[in-house]
Design an enzyme around this catalytic site. Structure first.
Site, short mmCIF file in Angstrom:
data_model
loop_
_atom_site.label_atom_id
_atom_site.label_comp_id
_atom_site.label_asym_id
_atom_site.label_seq_id
_atom_site.Cartn_x
_atom_site.Cartn_y
_atom_site.Cartn_z
N CYS A 1 -13.90 -18.88 20.65
CA CYS A 1 -14.06 -18.62 19.21
C CYS A 1 -12.78 -17.99 18.68
O CYS A 1 -12.13 -17.19 19.35
CB CYS A 1 -15.28 -17.75 18.92
SG CYS A 1 -15.01 -15.99 19.02
N GLU A 2 -12.41 -18.41 17.48
CA GLU A 2 -11.12 -17.97 16.96
C GLU A 2 -11.16 -16.53 16.45
O GLU A 2 -10.12 -15.95 16.19
CB GLU A 2 -10.64 -18.90 15.84
CG GLU A 2 -11.46 -18.85 14.57
CD GLU A 2 -10.94 -19.85 13.54
OE1 GLU A 2 -10.20 -20.77 13.91
OE2 GLU A 2 -11.30 -19.69 12.36
N HIS A 3 -12.37 -15.95 16.34
CA HIS A 3 -12.44 -14.58 15.84
C HIS A 3 -12.23 -13.55 16.93
O HIS A 3 -11.64 -12.50 16.69
CB HIS A 3 -13.81 -14.34 15.17
CG HIS A 3 -14.08 -15.27 14.04
ND1 HIS A 3 -15.17 -16.09 13.98
CD2 HIS A 3 -13.35 -15.53 12.93
CE1 HIS A 3 -15.13 -16.81 12.88
NE2 HIS A 3 -14.04 -16.50 12.23
N HIS A 4 -12.77 -13.83 18.12
CA HIS A 4 -12.68 -12.84 19.21
C HIS A 4 -11.97 -13.39 20.44
O HIS A 4 -11.77 -12.66 21.41
CB HIS A 4 -14.09 -12.38 19.61
CG HIS A 4 -14.89 -11.81 18.48
ND1 HIS A 4 -15.75 -12.58 17.72
CD2 HIS A 4 -14.96 -10.56 17.96
CE1 HIS A 4 -16.30 -11.83 16.79
NE2 HIS A 4 -15.85 -10.59 16.91
N GLN B 1 -17.44 -23.25 15.61
CA GLN B 1 -18.27 -24.40 16.01
C GLN B 1 -18.33 -25.45 14.91
O GLN B 1 -18.36 -26.66 15.19
CB GLN B 1 -19.68 -23.89 16.39
CG GLN B 1 -20.52 -24.97 17.04
CD GLN B 1 -21.87 -24.46 17.49
OE1 GLN B 1 -21.98 -23.33 17.94
NE2 GLN B 1 -22.89 -25.28 17.36
N HIS C 1 -22.67 -18.30 21.98
CA HIS C 1 -21.39 -17.63 21.73
C HIS C 1 -21.35 -16.29 22.45
O HIS C 1 -22.15 -15.40 22.18
CB HIS C 1 -21.23 -17.41 20.22
CG HIS C 1 -21.01 -18.69 19.46
ND1 HIS C 1 -19.84 -18.98 18.80
CD2 HIS C 1 -21.82 -19.77 19.29
CE1 HIS C 1 -19.92 -20.18 18.24
NE2 HIS C 1 -21.12 -20.68 18.52
N CYS D 1 -19.38 -13.93 22.10
CA CYS D 1 -19.10 -12.78 21.22
C CYS D 1 -20.38 -12.25 20.57
O CYS D 1 -20.39 -11.13 20.06
CB CYS D 1 -18.06 -13.14 20.16
SG CYS D 1 -18.60 -14.35 18.95
N1 GTP Z 1 -19.51 -19.51 11.48
C1 GTP Z 1 -19.08 -19.14 12.70
N2 GTP Z 1 -18.96 -17.84 12.96
C2 GTP Z 1 -18.56 -17.51 14.20
C3 GTP Z 1 -18.26 -18.43 15.20
N3 GTP Z 1 -17.88 -17.73 16.30
C4 GTP Z 1 -17.96 -16.44 15.99
N4 GTP Z 1 -18.36 -16.28 14.71
C5 GTP Z 1 -18.62 -15.09 13.87
O1 GTP Z 1 -17.45 -14.61 13.28
C6 GTP Z 1 -17.82 -13.42 12.61
C7 GTP Z 1 -16.64 -12.48 12.48
O2 GTP Z 1 -17.14 -11.44 11.67
P1 GTP Z 1 -16.43 -10.01 11.51
O3 GTP Z 1 -17.38 -9.12 10.79
O4 GTP Z 1 -15.06 -10.21 10.95
O5 GTP Z 1 -16.23 -9.56 13.03
P2 GTP Z 1 -17.04 -8.49 13.88
O6 GTP Z 1 -16.95 -7.15 13.25
O7 GTP Z 1 -16.51 -8.58 15.29
O8 GTP Z 1 -18.53 -9.03 13.77
P3 GTP Z 1 -19.76 -8.87 14.77
O9 GTP Z 1 -19.67 -9.99 15.77
O10 GTP Z 1 -20.97 -9.00 13.89
O11 GTP Z 1 -19.64 -7.53 15.45
C8 GTP Z 1 -19.01 -12.88 13.41
O12 GTP Z 1 -20.13 -12.93 12.55
C9 GTP Z 1 -19.17 -13.89 14.55
O13 GTP Z 1 -20.51 -14.06 14.95
C10 GTP Z 1 -18.40 -19.80 14.87
O14 GTP Z 1 -18.14 -20.69 15.68
N5 GTP Z 1 -18.82 -20.10 13.61
ZN ZN Z 2 -16.40 -14.66 18.13
#
Ligand code: GTP
Ligand code: ZN
Length: 199
Positions: free
Chosen positions: A88-91, A129, A157, A159
């Site tokens: 996942c690109e966020h974590h 995704q 996921h 994360c």
């Molecule tokens: N739509 C989508 N969201 C994703 C995917 N992979 C991870 N995420 C979400 O990306 C979001 C990033 O939100 P942030 O609030 O910036 O990050 P965060 O504080 O780490 O969020 P939490 O995971 O809720 O603790 C989270 O809600 C993740 O669940 C994906 O493939 N699609």
């Molecule tokens: Zn993630």
């Protein structure tokens, strides 16, 4: 894509850069990078990250174009349960599950193995995704020019499991449909076949 020789040189150079960054990360989290178990870890981690992101250096269109054959078959072709691992690109944590892909040929079929290869090219990048689903869908649609294409991805996921909201059993489903799969009957036939053990 760069010729093989240059790609190898590029990989060696970038592995060494990334290895240096991992060395620094290990120190920052309080580890002793000199201890035996960690001696080779920065290099292993660098190689693993480059493997998991090798899709940036691959060309999905070329993979498909290399194995397209003229054929008059014009029914649905489904490859289901294609296992996939992405980040996942966020974590930068893994998400993993299955892709189900179908197309309806229009004069051309494609070598079956090329469909999972295309899934891997787009999965081995930093992704969400939804975009992964669209990347596979659009690539097949534009390269094969089929009468229709459908992609469904079901994934868990890490994360959301190991950290954050900590939900161990949730599965995310995404889907995309083009051409004849936009018709409800065709779409339903596909959805029925991917949920059956006989398709
Ligand atoms: N739509 C989508 N969201 C994703 C995917 N992979 C991870 N995420 C979400 O990306 C979001 C990033 O939100 P942030 O609030 O910036 O990050 P965060 O504080 O780490 O969020 P939490 O995971 O809720 O603790 C989270 O809600 C993740 O669940 C994906 O493939 N699609
Ligand atoms: Zn993630």
């Amino acid at each position: 894509m760069a010729p093989y020789k240059y790609l190898e040189e590029y990989n060696i150079e970038i592995t060494s850069e990334v290895r240096g960054f991992y060395d620094r990360i290990l120190k920052e989290i309080g580890e002793d990078t000199e201890r035996e178990g960690l001696e080779k870890t920065p290099e292993r981690a660098a190689k693993a990250l480059l493997f998991l992101t090798q899709g940036y250096r691959q060309d999905a269109v070329k993979i498909l174009e290399g194995a397209m054959f003229k054929e008059s078959y014009s029914e649905m072709v489904i490859i289901k349960d294609i296992e996939l691992y992405s980040l996942c690109e966020h974590h930068m944590l893994p998400f993993f599950g299955k892709a189900h892909v179908a197309y309806i040929p229009d004069g051309h079929i494609v070598g079956l193995s090329k469909i999972p290869r295309v899934v891997d090219v787009f999965a081995r990048r930093l992704q969400v995704q939804e975009r992964l689903t669209d990347d596979i869908l659009e690539c097949l649609n534009q390269t094969l020019n089929p009468k229709g294409v459908a992609v469904v991805i079901e994934a868990a996921h890490m994360c959301m499991m190991m950290r954050g909201v900590q939900k161990q059993n949730s599965v995310t489903t995404t889907s995309g449909f083009r051409g004849q799969f936009e018709k409800i009957e065709t779409r339903n036939e596909f959805l029925k076949l991917i949920s059956s053990d006989l398709s």
